[in-house]
Scaffold this motif. Structure first.
Motif, PDB file in Angstrom:
ATOM      1  N   ASN A 160       0.385  -0.976   0.411  1.00 14.18           N
ATOM      2  CA  ASN A 160      -0.158   0.100  -0.002  1.00 14.18           C
ATOM      3  C   ASN A 160       0.899   1.117   0.176  1.00 14.18           C
ATOM      4  O   ASN A 160       1.529   1.587   0.386  1.00 14.18           O
ATOM      5  CB  ASN A 160      -0.988   0.231   1.468  1.00 14.18           C
ATOM      6  CG  ASN A 160      -1.652   1.658   1.136  1.00 14.18           C
ATOM      7  OD1 ASN A 160      -1.540   2.255   0.996  1.00 14.18           O
ATOM      8  ND2 ASN A 160      -2.870   0.566   1.301  1.00 14.18           N
TER       9      ASN A 160
ATOM     10  N   TYR B 296      -8.262   5.074  11.006  1.00 18.23           N
ATOM     11  CA  TYR B 296      -8.573   4.583   9.648  1.00 18.23           C
ATOM     12  C   TYR B 296      -8.131   4.665   8.284  1.00 18.23           C
ATOM     13  O   TYR B 296      -7.641   3.503   8.037  1.00 18.23           O
ATOM     14  CB  TYR B 296      -9.735   5.386   9.499  1.00 18.23           C
ATOM     15  CG  TYR B 296     -10.605   5.683   8.141  1.00 18.23           C
ATOM     16  CD1 TYR B 296     -11.677   4.760   7.641  1.00 18.23           C
ATOM     17  CD2 TYR B 296     -10.095   6.394   7.070  1.00 18.23           C
ATOM     18  CE1 TYR B 296     -12.067   4.958   7.050  1.00 18.23           C
ATOM     19  CE2 TYR B 296     -10.767   6.281   6.029  1.00 18.23           C
ATOM     20  CZ  TYR B 296     -11.439   5.436   5.708  1.00 18.23           C
ATOM     21  OH  TYR B 296     -12.359   4.799   4.414  1.00 18.23           O
ATOM     22  N   GLN B 297      -6.838   5.206   8.405  1.00 22.22           N
ATOM     23  CA  GLN B 297      -6.419   4.677   7.524  1.00 22.22           C
ATOM     24  C   GLN B 297      -5.408   3.883   8.018  1.00 22.22           C
ATOM     25  O   GLN B 297      -5.358   3.058   6.518  1.00 22.22           O
ATOM     26  CB  GLN B 297      -5.243   6.560   7.603  1.00 22.22           C
ATOM     27  CG  GLN B 297      -5.631   7.601   6.958  1.00 22.22           C
ATOM     28  CD  GLN B 297      -6.649   7.559   5.741  1.00 22.22           C
ATOM     29  OE1 GLN B 297      -6.087   7.338   4.481  1.00 22.22           O
ATOM     30  NE2 GLN B 297      -6.988   8.521   5.884  1.00 22.22           N
TER      31      GLN B 297
ATOM     32  N   VAL C  90      -7.435   1.533   6.171  1.00 24.51           N
ATOM     33  CA  VAL C  90      -7.434   0.895   5.316  1.00 24.51           C
ATOM     34  C   VAL C  90      -5.931   0.494   4.449  1.00 24.51           C
ATOM     35  O   VAL C  90      -5.828  -0.296   3.398  1.00 24.51           O
ATOM     36  CB  VAL C  90      -7.188   2.113   4.331  1.00 24.51           C
ATOM     37  CG1 VAL C  90      -6.953   2.616   2.722  1.00 24.51           C
ATOM     38  CG2 VAL C  90      -8.858   3.265   5.239  1.00 24.51           C
TER      39      VAL C  90
ATOM     40  N   GLU D  22      -8.498   1.019  -0.875  1.00 21.20           N
ATOM     41  CA  GLU D  22      -8.761   2.179  -0.435  1.00 21.20           C
ATOM     42  C   GLU D  22      -9.834   2.954   0.031  1.00 21.20           C
ATOM     43  O   GLU D  22     -11.015   2.424   0.525  1.00 21.20           O
ATOM     44  CB  GLU D  22      -8.512   2.715  -2.210  1.00 21.20           C
ATOM     45  CG  GLU D  22      -7.857   2.642  -3.143  1.00 21.20           C
ATOM     46  CD  GLU D  22      -7.398   3.291  -4.263  1.00 21.20           C
ATOM     47  OE1 GLU D  22      -7.059   4.003  -3.893  1.00 21.20           O
ATOM     48  OE2 GLU D  22      -7.825   2.264  -5.551  1.00 21.20           O
ATOM     49  N   PHE D  23      -9.907   4.284   0.066  1.00 19.29           N
ATOM     50  CA  PHE D  23     -10.389   5.503   0.861  1.00 19.29           C
ATOM     51  C   PHE D  23     -12.234   4.540   0.497  1.00 19.29           C
ATOM     52  O   PHE D  23     -12.250   4.577  -1.012  1.00 19.29           O
ATOM     53  CB  PHE D  23     -10.730   6.730   0.171  1.00 19.29           C
ATOM     54  CG  PHE D  23     -11.635   7.530   1.492  1.00 19.29           C
ATOM     55  CD1 PHE D  23     -11.638   8.070   2.436  1.00 19.29           C
ATOM     56  CD2 PHE D  23     -12.610   8.232   0.566  1.00 19.29           C
ATOM     57  CE1 PHE D  23     -12.259   8.807   3.201  1.00 19.29           C
ATOM     58  CE2 PHE D  23     -13.399   9.360   0.708  1.00 19.29           C
ATOM     59  CZ  PHE D  23     -13.272   8.961   2.018  1.00 19.29           C
TER      60      PHE D  23
ATOM     61  N   ASP E  20     -17.511   3.602   5.002  1.00 22.59           N
ATOM     62  CA  ASP E  20     -15.578   3.438   5.856  1.00 22.59           C
ATOM     63  C   ASP E  20     -15.846   4.106   6.064  1.00 22.59           C
ATOM     64  O   ASP E  20     -15.403   3.975   7.930  1.00 22.59           O
ATOM     65  CB  ASP E  20     -15.261   2.576   5.289  1.00 22.59           C
ATOM     66  CG  ASP E  20     -14.976   0.410   5.089  1.00 22.59           C
ATOM     67  OD1 ASP E  20     -16.012  -0.177   5.377  1.00 22.59           O
ATOM     68  OD2 ASP E  20     -14.353  -0.087   4.361  1.00 22.59           O
ATOM     69  N   TRP E  21     -15.518   4.806   5.931  1.00 21.28           N
ATOM     70  CA  TRP E  21     -15.154   6.574   6.875  1.00 21.28           C
ATOM     71  C   TRP E  21     -16.154   7.125   6.973  1.00 21.28           C
ATOM     72  O   TRP E  21     -15.794   7.160   8.760  1.00 21.28           O
ATOM     73  CB  TRP E  21     -14.713   7.815   5.050  1.00 21.28           C
ATOM     74  CG  TRP E  21     -14.603   8.816   6.237  1.00 21.28           C
ATOM     75  CD1 TRP E  21     -15.443  10.376   5.576  1.00 21.28           C
ATOM     76  CD2 TRP E  21     -14.211   9.583   6.766  1.00 21.28           C
ATOM     77  NE1 TRP E  21     -15.313  11.179   6.071  1.00 21.28           N
ATOM     78  CE2 TRP E  21     -14.518  10.955   7.726  1.00 21.28           C
ATOM     79  CE3 TRP E  21     -12.884   9.084   7.371  1.00 21.28           C
ATOM     80  CZ2 TRP E  21     -13.641  11.836   8.025  1.00 21.28           C
ATOM     81  CZ3 TRP E  21     -12.084   9.289   8.236  1.00 21.28           C
ATOM     82  CH2 TRP E  21     -12.390  10.933   8.565  1.00 21.28           C
TER      83      TRP E  21
END
Length: 297
Positions: free
Chosen positions: A44, A116-117, A120, A126-127, A131-132
């Motif tokens: 990633n 959160y990142q 991922v 990916e964003f 989920d956000w």
């Protein structure tokens, strides 16, 4: 009558006999469950950025340095009747006699969303908005270093703290709860101007914050602004490397006095500017365009 064995058969017989008398050193294959326990994390591009944000002391010191410096300048700015931190396009009403305020972005300016990142990165994806939103509703983001102390200082001196964020407006309750839980002063629902806030006589362009800054301009003299994207300070007409430089060119003297810019290597409008703002392009194509944008001299 004597029996004659072919040479090959005789050799095999001798080997079999030896096998019964010599110690065995068999190679044992790993148990299926042990093999399954080995998890390969997909590559990633954001791994180093998230790791730096979460573990590097330099990250925390930059935030502390920024907010402490701003705090040391805040009262002098309030006493200066000519001091205002809104750009030309956003100062739509005279600020004489208006109450003082500071404007803060939320994500990676006030609240730390690196967990959160990290999810991922670990998931190899990916964003995505679903989920956000789920992360925002957890309301567990921590305050970034220095941010609570600065905003509490401002509020204690009668300076309104306004949060302009591109979190969706329907995340307002969770966002305000998170801010309060982290220790930020929140005067009420009006302190959060999320994406989708309707501003009379102003048509918002995409996710730009200009209309919301103009709404603040009608009620406050803005002493300082804080953000991790240049769009937190001024609207960007062309999201290209050159367009972004032009957007802030007139305001360079304000950096570190009226505008305070914080680091965010994990995401932001700087990234799509490198691949023509085309998120629909395949990942490998976007990655190659980012590589092509690197300088080697």
């Amino acid at each position: 009558m004597s029996l004659r064995f072919p040479t090959t058969l005789l050799a095999l017989a001798l080997l079999a006999g030896c096998a019964t008398t010599q110690p065995q050193h068999a190679v044992v294959a790993p148990a299926p469950q042990a093999a399954a326990a080995v998890v390969r994390v997909p590559a990633n591009d954001n791994l180093n950025a998230v790791a730096w944000s979460q573990t590097a002391i330099e990250h925390d010191l930059i935030y502390l340095q920024t907010y402490r410096d701003a705090q040391s300048r805040l009262l002098a700015a309030m006493r200066d009747p000519h001091w205002d931190a809104l750009g030309k396009a956003d100062r739509v009403a005279p600020f004489k006699g208006l109450k003082p305020a500071v404007i803060l972005d939320i994500d990676e300016t006030a609240l730390d969303n690196s967990p959160y990142q990290a999810r991922v990165v670990k998931g190899g994806g990916e964003f995505n908005e679903a989920d956000w939103a789920a992360w925002c509703k957890e309301a567990q983001a921590r305050a970034l270093p220095g941010a609570v102390e600065f905003t509490q200082f401002a509020a204690a001196h009668g300076i309104a703290v306004i949060y302009i964020s591109n979190r969706a407006k329907d995340l307002d309750e969770a966002t305000l709860a998170n801010l309060r839980q982290a220790g930020f002063p929140v005067s009420g629902p009006q302190a959060f101007l999320g994406l989708g806030t309707v501003v009379e006589d102003c048509e918002q362009a995409g996710t730009e914050k200009g209309c919301r800054r103009q709404l603040v301009a009608r009620h406050y003299r803005v002493l300082m602004q804080f953000g991790d994207q240049i769009g937190d300070f001024v609207d960007v007409n062309a999201n290209t490397a050159d367009g972004r430089r032009k957007a802030v060119a007139d305001y360079l003297p304000w950096i570190g006095t009226r505008w305070f810019v914080l680091p965010n290597p994990t995401y932001g409008s700087w990234e799509p500017a490198l691949f023509n703002n085309d998120w629909s392009a395949p990942l490998e194509q976007r990655r190659q365009q980012k590589i092509d944008a690197l300088r080697y001299q």
